[in-house]
Design a protein around this motif. Structure first.
Motif, PDB file in Angstrom:
ATOM      1  N   GLU A  44       0.850  -1.188   0.000  1.00 50.28           N
ATOM      2  CA  GLU A  44       0.000   0.000   0.000  1.00 50.28           C
ATOM      3  C   GLU A  44       0.889   1.242   0.000  1.00 50.28           C
ATOM      4  O   GLU A  44       1.682   1.444   0.920  1.00 50.28           O
ATOM      5  CB  GLU A  44      -0.920   0.014   1.225  1.00 50.28           C
ATOM      6  N   PHE A  45       0.769   2.025  -1.080  1.00 53.85           N
ATOM      7  CA  PHE A  45       1.493   3.287  -1.160  1.00 53.85           C
ATOM      8  C   PHE A  45       0.458   4.382  -1.434  1.00 53.85           C
ATOM      9  O   PHE A  45      -0.225   4.353  -2.459  1.00 53.85           O
ATOM     10  CB  PHE A  45       2.544   3.269  -2.261  1.00 53.85           C
ATOM     11  N   PRO A  46       0.304   5.339  -0.521  1.00 57.01           N
ATOM     12  CA  PRO A  46      -0.769   6.336  -0.652  1.00 57.01           C
ATOM     13  C   PRO A  46      -0.590   7.224  -1.876  1.00 57.01           C
ATOM     14  O   PRO A  46       0.526   7.662  -2.183  1.00 57.01           O
ATOM     15  CB  PRO A  46      -0.669   7.143   0.642  1.00 57.01           C
ATOM     16  N   THR A  48       2.121  10.636   6.612  1.00 61.00           N
ATOM     17  CA  THR A  48       1.570   9.628   5.712  1.00 61.00           C
ATOM     18  C   THR A  48       2.541   8.451   5.619  1.00 61.00           C
ATOM     19  O   THR A  48       3.751   8.647   5.501  1.00 61.00           O
ATOM     20  CB  THR A  48       1.342  10.238   4.307  1.00 61.00           C
ATOM     21  N   PHE A  49       1.974   7.238   5.661  1.00 58.67           N
ATOM     22  CA  PHE A  49       2.799   6.032   5.702  1.00 58.67           C
ATOM     23  C   PHE A  49       2.463   5.099   4.538  1.00 58.67           C
ATOM     24  O   PHE A  49       1.322   5.039   4.073  1.00 58.67           O
ATOM     25  CB  PHE A  49       2.565   5.275   7.010  1.00 58.67           C
ATOM     26  N   ALA A  50       3.488   4.354   4.090  1.00 61.69           N
ATOM     27  CA  ALA A  50       3.309   3.241   3.170  1.00 61.69           C
ATOM     28  C   ALA A  50       3.411   1.940   3.961  1.00 61.69           C
ATOM     29  O   ALA A  50       4.059   1.893   5.024  1.00 61.69           O
ATOM     30  CB  ALA A  50       4.368   3.272   2.070  1.00 61.69           C
ATOM     31  N   LYS A  51       2.763   0.889   3.453  1.00 62.22           N
ATOM     32  CA  LYS A  51       2.792  -0.403   4.136  1.00 62.22           C
ATOM     33  C   LYS A  51       3.639  -1.396   3.354  1.00 62.22           C
ATOM     34  O   LYS A  51       3.491  -1.526   2.133  1.00 62.22           O
ATOM     35  CB  LYS A  51       1.375  -0.950   4.306  1.00 62.22           C
ATOM     36  N   ILE A  52       4.530  -2.094   4.072  1.00 64.02           N
ATOM     37  CA  ILE A  52       5.440  -3.080   3.491  1.00 64.02           C
ATOM     38  C   ILE A  52       5.103  -4.448   4.084  1.00 64.02           C
ATOM     39  O   ILE A  52       4.932  -4.585   5.300  1.00 64.02           O
ATOM     40  CB  ILE A  52       6.915  -2.735   3.791  1.00 64.02           C
ATOM     41  N   ASN A  53       5.011  -5.445   3.217  1.00 60.04           N
ATOM     42  CA  ASN A  53       4.676  -6.798   3.666  1.00 60.04           C
ATOM     43  C   ASN A  53       5.875  -7.729   3.487  1.00 60.04           C
ATOM     44  O   ASN A  53       6.550  -7.713   2.451  1.00 60.04           O
ATOM     45  CB  ASN A  53       3.485  -7.333   2.867  1.00 60.04           C
TER      46      ASN A  53
END
Length: 812
Positions: free
Chosen positions: A347-349, A380-385
């Motif tokens: 997820e990258f805003p 603002t944050f991005a999510k890394i899996n």
């Protein structure tokens, strides 16, 4: 190379500034406004007794299509003006020998240049010949307003006022009430205002003005007549509130989400001439969709601003062109950094949330404009899996950020201004910060014969503990009156100029020269209402190294006949062009061969129910197989005064062109391609009346980049190309891009300043590598993608503090 210094700009400016002439002033009319003590019902009928008692002002002049000719008695226009402690009142009588022939197409707020006659009340409360507020009304009852200053007319400016119209067998009539909180004026005993009135007759193709305006000399705002008699009025408390609430339901790929938000916009008069605008907890969910395209070029894709707060009253902040409002709340400025082998971004805003924004602007009696803008965006944050452990982590890609603008703009001579503007972006933590300052001038002699404009901009970017500074300058000197005109100019930028944190610039490192001449008419002939022929030549160079990049020559023509048929075209030649941006590698360039091409177009009479805009173009490259073809076709049909439908088709084909596809540590790779674009747009408006409408806006854009001929090149150091066997298995450059947007809305302006909008939005998008498929198959692939469907309802209500105060005083 001769070095361009600030001394050259200062000396040029001083020579022009002190070479002014004494203006032979056109005699100005005078209108005496009358103070009244009786109330006026704003219904457009003009049957209040007070209107029969006030003096009448008429004797309008021809303005368009030219100053020549006289206005017959049967088309005369008369105006009357009154005021009281709360508002200005204007009555306008537009007589017509055949009122049933007056075009009266319905439209909505600010859409005043449709197929309907209109009337404009233009008032300058500073009487400085530059700044003006215009209040429009059409023969169908649509109102609009704008703010005018020097070369700009801003229809994003919106205040709350009343105007109604009526018709009878003698013509049509307009009745205005402009509350004082819609104007900015000084708190003095006797006001020094100026005014002009415009009447546009669409069928007759004429515009009449109360005070004479000489075509082709100066600006309209310099020709206002004087208003006398306005005294002992007090500026009211200018506090207006626009609370809003919005509900939204979105369905995407089988999942439904709902959201409710509320907030408020505030306008507060800090003093006689200064206003604070603020948006608290903003929500721009109903802003228009962006016209996204397949981007094959080296520069970012940008879009127009659709958010009302950033389109209303921003003239001061646009001085110098260093503010691009889409930077605020746009995509994050940071990246996720290095990822582990088993990590992926899930997820990258796309957007950063705007927490609040405010702007303060106004102008003193001495002509000094002052503006301050501030906005804050949230973290603002991005999510890394982690694909092995299944754990997720967040990475900060945009910290808490603050955006500031300060501007000072001094106007003088009724036609000139100089400005200083500074923008600043400060991001929390070790992110990139920026500061940019500009000096801007636009000056002319008092006779409006010659003018000069330009800007000098210094940029500073703070990153990684250091600062990178850059500089840009522009200067244009022109003859600005008469049929024959000319201009010369110079544009310069060093290699480190960068304003992209709060501004917009694609290129730096240039040292360009331009010269142009034109000939146009301002009085109609037996055949043409207007025509213009212009020729421009440009010599483009780099600053470092000092080398030529291209020469370009362009011929432009425009003609408009007395029967409202317009046509024209352009013809342009480009020499061999060394493009230092297409390779995406510092210091490398690719040479595009010399080429010649142009476009011709035609636009038929919009007064008829059916009208057509169309154009066709072609460009040929010498010693190269590339050929460009393009055409556009836009028919429109006005089914009635309530329903208008416009269709537009744009087609372009770049056959055997070439461009960047990849690079490594040693080489830049290019590919020969066929790029095809087809864009279909439909807009339809059904207006129940000037307050309620259904609007449809549809856009489908399809684009392919086809490299299937498998002709690839390696870029040589001298800009030429050498055939190369490029392996596409790791990087397939073929593209099939298709996007579909549909907005269907119902707008209802249920009270002055108050509006409700119900919006349905449908969006579909697809991007793959199937570049050889046809349009039909691409649509099939598009419709197989998940659709996003959104329904939203937004209600905004206008609250005037003075009305609340009056209501409480009355009850007490």
């Amino acid at each position: 190379m001769k070095k361009i210094t600030s001394f050259h700009y200062v000396s040029n400016f001083l020579v022009l500034f002190f070479s002014v002439f004494i203006l032979t002033a056109q005699e100005k009319k005078t209108l005496e406004a009358t103070r009244i003590n009786t109330s006026i019902k704003i219904d457009g009928l003009l049957d209040d007794a007070i209107w029969h008692e006030l003096p009448t002002y008429g004797n309008f002049n021809m303005y368009q299509p030219g100053n020549e000719g006289t206005i017959t008695e049967e088309y005369r226009t008369e105006v009357k003006m009154a005021y009281d402690d709360k508002a200005i009142y204007v009555a306008a009588y537009m007589f017509h020998p055949n009122p049933e022939e007056i075009l009266s197409q319905f439209s909505q707020r600010d859409e005043v240049f449709v197929q309907a006659d209109n009337f404009t009340f233009a008032i300058n409360t500073l009487n400085d010949g530059i700044n003006e507020t215009r209040f429009f009304v059409t023969s169908a009852g649509t109102i609009g307003d704008s703010s005018v200053t020097l070369n700009n007319q801003d229809f994003g400016y919106n205040v709350v006022f009343e105007c109604r119209v009526s018709k009878d067998n003698k013509g049509w009539y307009a009745e205005y009430r402009i509350p004082y909180n819609a104007l900015r004026f000084p708190e003095v005993d006797v006001q020094n205002w100026s005014v002009n009135f415009y009447r546009r007759l669409v069928k007759e193709n004429e515009t009449h003005t109360w005070n004479f305006i000489e075509n082709g000399v100066g600006r309209e705002t310099q020709y206002n007549g004087n208003i006398t008699g306005v005294s002992n009025i007090d500026p009211p408390v200018r506090l207006t509130l626009f609370p809003f609430a919005q509900g939204l339901v979105t369905n995407f790929d089988g999942e439904t989400e709902s959201d409710f938000s509320a907030g408020m916009d505030v306008k507060y008069g800090l003093s006689d001439n200064f206003t604070l605008d603020a948006t608290l907890i903003p929500d721009f969910g109903q802003a228009s969709f962006d016209n996204v395209r397949l981007n094959l070029g080296p520069f970012e894709q940008t879009f127009n601003e659709n958010r009302q707060f950033f389109t209303e009253g921003i003239d001061l902040f646009q001085k110098g062109g260093i503010f691009f409002s889409r930077r605020v709340g746009n995509g994050p400025s940071g990246s996720v950094g290095e990822l582990a082998e088993n990590e992926e971004v899930i997820e990258f805003p796309r957007r950063v949330k705007l927490l609040n924004a405010l702007k303060i602007s106004g102008r003193t009696k001495q002509g000094l404009g002052v503006g301050f803008f501030n906005s804050i965006t949230e973290r603002t944050f991005a999510k890394i899996n982690d694909t092995v452990s299944g754990e997720t982590r967040e990475v900060l890609v945009e910290p808490l950020s603050n955006y500031n603008i300060v501007v000072l703009d001094q106007q003088f001579n009724e036609n000139s201004s100089i400005s200083i503007i500074n923008t600043n972006v400060t991001r929390d933590g070790s992110f990139r910060d920026a500061n940019t300052s500009a000096f801007v001038f636009n000056v002319a002699d008092k006779k409006n014969h010659y003018g000069a404009s330009g800007r000098a901009i210094a940029s500073n970017v703070y990153e990684n503990g250091g600062v990178t500074s850059g500089f840009l300058s522009e200067l244009d000197i022109a003859k600005i009156y008469g049929n024959f005109r000319y201009r010369v100019g110079h544009d310069f930028s060093n290699t480190t100029y960068d304003i992209n944190d709060l501004g917009l610039n694609f290129r730096n490192n240039f040292n360009n020269f331009v010269a142009g001449v034109s000939y146009e008419i301002f009085e109609p002939t037996n055949t043409f209402n207007r025509y213009r022929i212009g020729f421009t030549g440009r010599h483009n160079r780099l600053y470092k190294p000092n080398v030529q990049t291209s020469n370009t020559y362009n011929l432009d023509v425009f003609f408009s006949t007395v029967k409202r048929l317009s046509f024209g075209g352009n013809l342009g030649y480009n020499s061999d062009t060394d493009d230092y941006f297409e390779p995406r590698v510092q210091g490398r360039f690719v040479t595009f061969n010399e080429n010649l091409g142009g476009r011709i177009w035609v636009s038929t009479d919009y007064r008829k129910k059916f009208a057509l805009d169309a154009g066709v173009g072609y460009r040929n490259y010498f010693n190269d197989p590339q050929k460009n073809y393009f055409f556009d076709f836009s028919p429109r049909y006005r089914f009635s005064d309530k329903l208008l439908v416009v269709y537009r088709l744009d087609y372009s084909n770049i056959n055997n062109g070439f461009g960047y596809i990849d690079n490594n540590d040693f080489n830049v790779f290019l590919g020969q391609r066929i790029v095809t674009n087809i864009e279909n747009q439909i807009t339809a408006n059904y207006n129940f009346d000037p307050y309620k409408a259904i609007d449809l806006r549809f856009r489908n854009f399809w684009s392919t980049a086809d490299y299937s001929d498998e002709i690839f090149f390696k870029l040589n150091d001298d800009g030429t190309r050498t055939r190369f066997d490029y392996d596409t298995s790791e990087n397939n450059p073929n593209r099939n891009f298709n996007i579909w947007n549909l907005d269907l809305s119902f707008r209802w302006r249920f009270a002055p300043g108050s509006e409700a909008t119900l919006l349905y939005r449908n969006q579909i998008f697809n991007l793959d590598e199937q570049s050889t498929i046809g349009y039909g198959e691409s649509l099939n692939r598009l419709f197989n993608q998940p659709q996003q469907n959104t329904v939203s309802l937004r209600i905004t209500y206008f609250i005037d503090y003075n009305n609340i105060k009056y209501w409480f005083d009355k009850n007490s």
